[in-house]
Design an enzyme around this catalytic site. Structure first.
Site, PDB file in Angstrom:
ATOM      1  CD  GLN A 147      -3.127   4.474  10.732  1.00 50.76           C
ATOM      2  OE1 GLN A 147      -4.338   4.463  10.509  1.00 50.76           O
ATOM      3  NE2 GLN A 147      -2.250   4.859   9.833  1.00 50.76           N
ATOM      4  CD  GLU A 169      -5.373   2.898  -0.463  1.00 48.53           C
ATOM      5  OE1 GLU A 169      -4.559   2.301  -1.204  1.00 48.53           O
ATOM      6  OE2 GLU A 169      -5.268   2.940   0.774  1.00 48.53           O
ATOM      7  CD  GLU A 187      -8.374  12.883   3.804  1.00 48.99           C
ATOM      8  OE1 GLU A 187      -7.949  13.770   3.030  1.00 48.99           O
ATOM      9  OE2 GLU A 187      -8.582  11.708   3.460  1.00 48.99           O
ATOM     10  NE  ARG A 243      -8.379   6.709   9.360  1.00 46.15           N
ATOM     11  CZ  ARG A 243      -7.658   6.700   8.270  1.00 46.15           C
ATOM     12  NH1 ARG A 243      -6.357   6.424   8.349  1.00 46.15           N
ATOM     13  NH2 ARG A 243      -8.187   6.938   7.084  1.00 46.15           N
ATOM     14  CG  ASP A 262      -5.534   0.425   3.576  1.00 49.14           C
ATOM     15  OD1 ASP A 262      -5.467  -0.731   4.012  1.00 49.14           O
ATOM     16  OD2 ASP A 262      -4.738   1.335   3.917  1.00 49.14           O
ATOM     17  CG  ASP A 310      -2.048   0.994   1.087  1.00 46.44           C
ATOM     18  OD1 ASP A 310      -2.483   1.232  -0.047  1.00 46.44           O
ATOM     19  OD2 ASP A 310      -2.507   1.523   2.109  1.00 46.44           O
ATOM     20  CD  GLU A 345      -6.549   4.983   4.598  1.00 47.52           C
ATOM     21  OE1 GLU A 345      -6.133   5.665   5.556  1.00 47.52           O
ATOM     22  OE2 GLU A 345      -5.803   4.323   3.857  1.00 47.52           O
ATOM     23  CG  HIS A 358      -5.090  10.696   2.627  1.00 47.12           C
ATOM     24  ND1 HIS A 358      -6.180  10.637   3.468  1.00 47.12           N
ATOM     25  CD2 HIS A 358      -4.195   9.780   3.118  1.00 47.12           C
ATOM     26  CE1 HIS A 358      -5.974   9.734   4.416  1.00 47.12           C
ATOM     27  NE2 HIS A 358      -4.780   9.203   4.226  1.00 47.12           N
ATOM     28  CB  THR A 392      -6.357   7.788   1.227  1.00 50.51           C
ATOM     29  OG1 THR A 392      -6.298   6.678   2.125  1.00 50.51           O
ATOM     30  CG2 THR A 392      -7.742   8.389   1.275  1.00 50.51           C
ATOM     31  CE1 TYR A 397      -0.882   8.728   3.860  1.00 50.75           C
ATOM     32  CE2 TYR A 397       1.231   9.879   4.024  1.00 50.75           C
ATOM     33  CZ  TYR A 397      -0.079   9.712   4.439  1.00 50.75           C
ATOM     34  OH  TYR A 397      -0.596  10.514   5.443  1.00 50.75           O
ATOM     35  CE  LYS A 428      -3.760   2.181   7.256  1.00 45.57           C
ATOM     36  NZ  LYS A 428      -4.577   2.993   6.349  1.00 45.57           N
ATOM     37  CB  THR A 477      -7.345  -4.788   2.029  1.00 43.66           C
ATOM     38  OG1 THR A 477      -6.425  -4.356   3.028  1.00 43.66           O
ATOM     39  CG2 THR A 477      -7.302  -3.844   0.843  1.00 43.66           C
TER      40      THR A 477
END
Length: 433
Positions: free
Chosen positions: A246, A207, A380, A243, A239, A133, A205, A140, A366, A135, A259, A263
Site C-alpha cells: 500500500q 470495521e 497503530e 501495508r 479489511d 470501504d 483492520e 484511526h 477502521t 474511512y 486491499k 476481505t
C-alpha cells in the site's frame, strides 16, 4: 422501535439460546448455510443452532409479510429479501420470535428444522454487487496520518466529507475462509528500487460492515432522513491490508493490490431491529469542527444513529497454540468512535446519483478509540512496526505472520436488555503462492 422481541425475559425452547452471548432469541440474525451434504439455504442463528428458514416456509408456519420475506430469502442468497425493506423483515423477525419462544405450540415441529451450527457451513449471506470501504474512524485516520505527517495528520477534507473508495467485491469471503498472503511490489525507504514478492507487513483492520437493503434508481440521491431505511443490517468486517504494498502503490489513486486480495465478513446479518436497544447519540463534534453539510445532517440521525458496540480483536499464533495458551487480545474499543453515522455514509454514497443495490456491502473504515486499548490495526498498535507486540508465548509481532489467526468480535450490552453479538469474523494467514 422496541417491542416484545426485545424483552429480556423472553426465553427460547432452544436451550443453548438462553444466556447465549451472541444469538439469544432477542437477536435472530439472518444468513445462508448448508447442512452436511445439503444445498445452500436461508437460516436464522439461535443459540448454537441454525433454524432452516426454507423449511419453516415450506411447513406453512408463516403468512402475510413474514411469508413474503421468507419466500424472498430462498435460493441461497438473501438479496431479494433485503430488497423488501424493513416492514417484511420486521414481520418475519417478530413471527420467528414467537415460534422460537419457550412454550411455543410449534416447538416439536421446529425441532426437526434445527441444525447444529458446528455441523453446517456458513456462506456469504448475499451476492455482493459492489463493495465500498469508507474511512469513518477519525482516531484511526489521525493515528495513521501522524505516522507519516506528524504536524498535519488529518487532510483538510476529512471533517467535511466521508472519505471512501471502491473495493473488490469478488474477494469478500465469509468468516473461517483462509487468507492467502498477497504478492505485490514493495519499496521500503531503505531500498533504492522496488521489488516484487510476498507482503512483509500484512495487517488486519477492524470495521463494521453495512448490508444495503432497498436500493435507489440511478441519478436519484437518497436523502439523509431516509438513508437509515436503506440499511438492512450489520456485520463485522476485516479489511486485510498489505501495508508495504500500500505504501508504494497508493499515490495518487489510493488502495489497489494492498486491499483487493481479501476481505473477511462475519456471516450473519444482524438486523437494525435487533440492534434497536443499542442505538446511541452520535458523539458531539469537538469545538471548532465543521457542522456537516445539510445533505448529511438529520437531527433524528444525530440523536440515535450511532451504535454502542464493544469491539474486540484476538490473535492466535502457532507459538500460542503449541503452548496451549489463550488468544491474545489486541484491542477492545467501541463503535461509537466513528466520526460519521451509517446513514451519513449511505446518503453521501448516493448524493451524486450512484445507484445502490440490495446486497451491496459498505465497510465503515477502521475503528480505533483514544488510548492504547482500542486501536483497530497493528499499524497503530506497533507504531508502524517500531514497537512490536509481546506475546505470552515469547513471540513478538510487528505485523502478521503465516499461521496467525485474527478473530473480530462485537457485543451489544445494555442494562435491562439481553446481550447480543455478531458471531466471529475469523481468518488465518496462509503463505503467499
Amino acid at each position: 422501535m422496541l417491542d416484545g422481541t426485545h424483552d429480556a425475559g423472553r426465553r427460547s425452547f432452544v436451550a443453548s439460546a438462553n444466556g447465549h452471548d451472541a444469538f439469544p432469541v432477542q437477536n435472530l440474525p439472518f444468513g445462508v448455510f448448508s447442512p452436511q451434504g445439503g444445498t445452500r439455504r436461508a437460516g436464522v442463528a439461535i443459540g448454537d443452532m441454525i433454524l432452516d428458514l426454507d423449511a419453516v416456509l415450506a411447513a406453512g408456519l408463516l403468512d402475510g409479510a413474514a411469508e413474503d420475506a421468507a419466500a424472498a430469502a430462498t435460493g441461497g442468497a438473501l438479496n431479494a429479501m433485503l430488497a423488501l425493506g424493513a416492514g417484511p423483515r420486521r414481520a418475519l423477525r417478530a413471527r420467528l420470535s414467537e415460534l422460537l419462544a419457550e412454550g411455543s405450540a410449534e416447538a416439536r415441529r421446529l425441532s426437526g428444522m434445527l441444525h447444529a451450527s458446528a455441523d453446517c457451513a456458513l456462506h456469504l449471506p448475499a451476492r455482493i454487487g459492489d463493495y465500498t470501504d469508507f474511512y469513518a474512524g477519525i482516531q484511526h485516520a489521525t493515528n495513521v496520518g501522524a505516522l507519516f505527517r506528524p504536524d498535519n495528520p488529518l487532510l483538510p477534507n476529512y471533517k467535511h466529507v466521508p472519505i471512501g473508495y471502491h473495493g473488490r467485491a469478488s474477494s469478500v469471503v465469509p468468516s473461517g475462509a483462509p487468507v492467502r498472503r498477497p504478492n505485490g511490489q514493495r519499496k521500503p525507504a531503505a531500498e533504492a528500487e522496488p521489488s516484487f514478492g510476498p507482503s512483509r507487513n500484512l495487517d488486519y483492520e477492524l470495521e463494521l460492515g453495512l448490508w444495503i437493503g432497498p436500493g435507489n434508481a440511478l441519478g436519484e440521491p437518497i436523502p439523509i432522513g431516509a438513508a437509515e431505511g436503506h440499511v438492512a443490517g450489520y456485520c463485522l468486517l476485516n479489511d486485510w491490508s498489505a501495508r508495504d504494498i500500500q505504501g508504494w502503490e497508493y499515490q495518487p489513486l489510493g488502495p489497489f493490490l494492498a486491499k483487493n486480495f481479501c476481505t473477511t465478513v462475519s456471516p450473519w446479518i444482524v438486523t437494525p431491529e435487533a440492534l434497536a436497544p443499542f442505538r446511541a447519540a452520535q458523539a458531539p463534534r469537538p469545538q471548532g469542527d465543521p457542522r456537516p453539510m445539510d445533505y448529511l445532517w438529520d437531527e433524528r440521525d444525530q440523536a440515535g444513529g450511532a451504535l454502542d458496540l464493544l469491539l474486540e480483536v484476538f490473535l492466535v499464533t502457532e507459538g500460542l497454540r503449541a503452548k496451549g495458551l489463550p488468544a491474545h487480545r489486541l484491542s477492545s474499543g467501541n463503535a461509537r468512535a466513528l466520526y460519521w453515522t451509517p446513514a451519513q455514509l449511505v446518503a453521501h454514497h448516493a448524493c451524486g446519483g450512484c445507484n445502490l443495490q440490495p446486497g451491496d456491502l459498505f465497510g465503515t473504515g477502521t475503528i480505533s478509540t483514544e488510548g492504547g486499548d482500542g486501536l483497530g490495526s497493528l499499524l497503530e498498535i506497533t507504531r508502524g512496526g517500531r514497537q512490536p507486540v509481546a506475546l505470552a508465548s515469547g513471540e513478538t509481532r510487528r505485523f502478521l505472520e503465516d499461521g496467525d489467526e485474527i478473530t473480530l468480535r462485537a457485543t451489544a450490552r445494555r442494562d435491562g436488555f439481553a446481550t447480543i453479538g455478531f458471531g466471529e469474523c475469523r481468518g488465518a494467514i496462509l503463505p503467499a503462492p
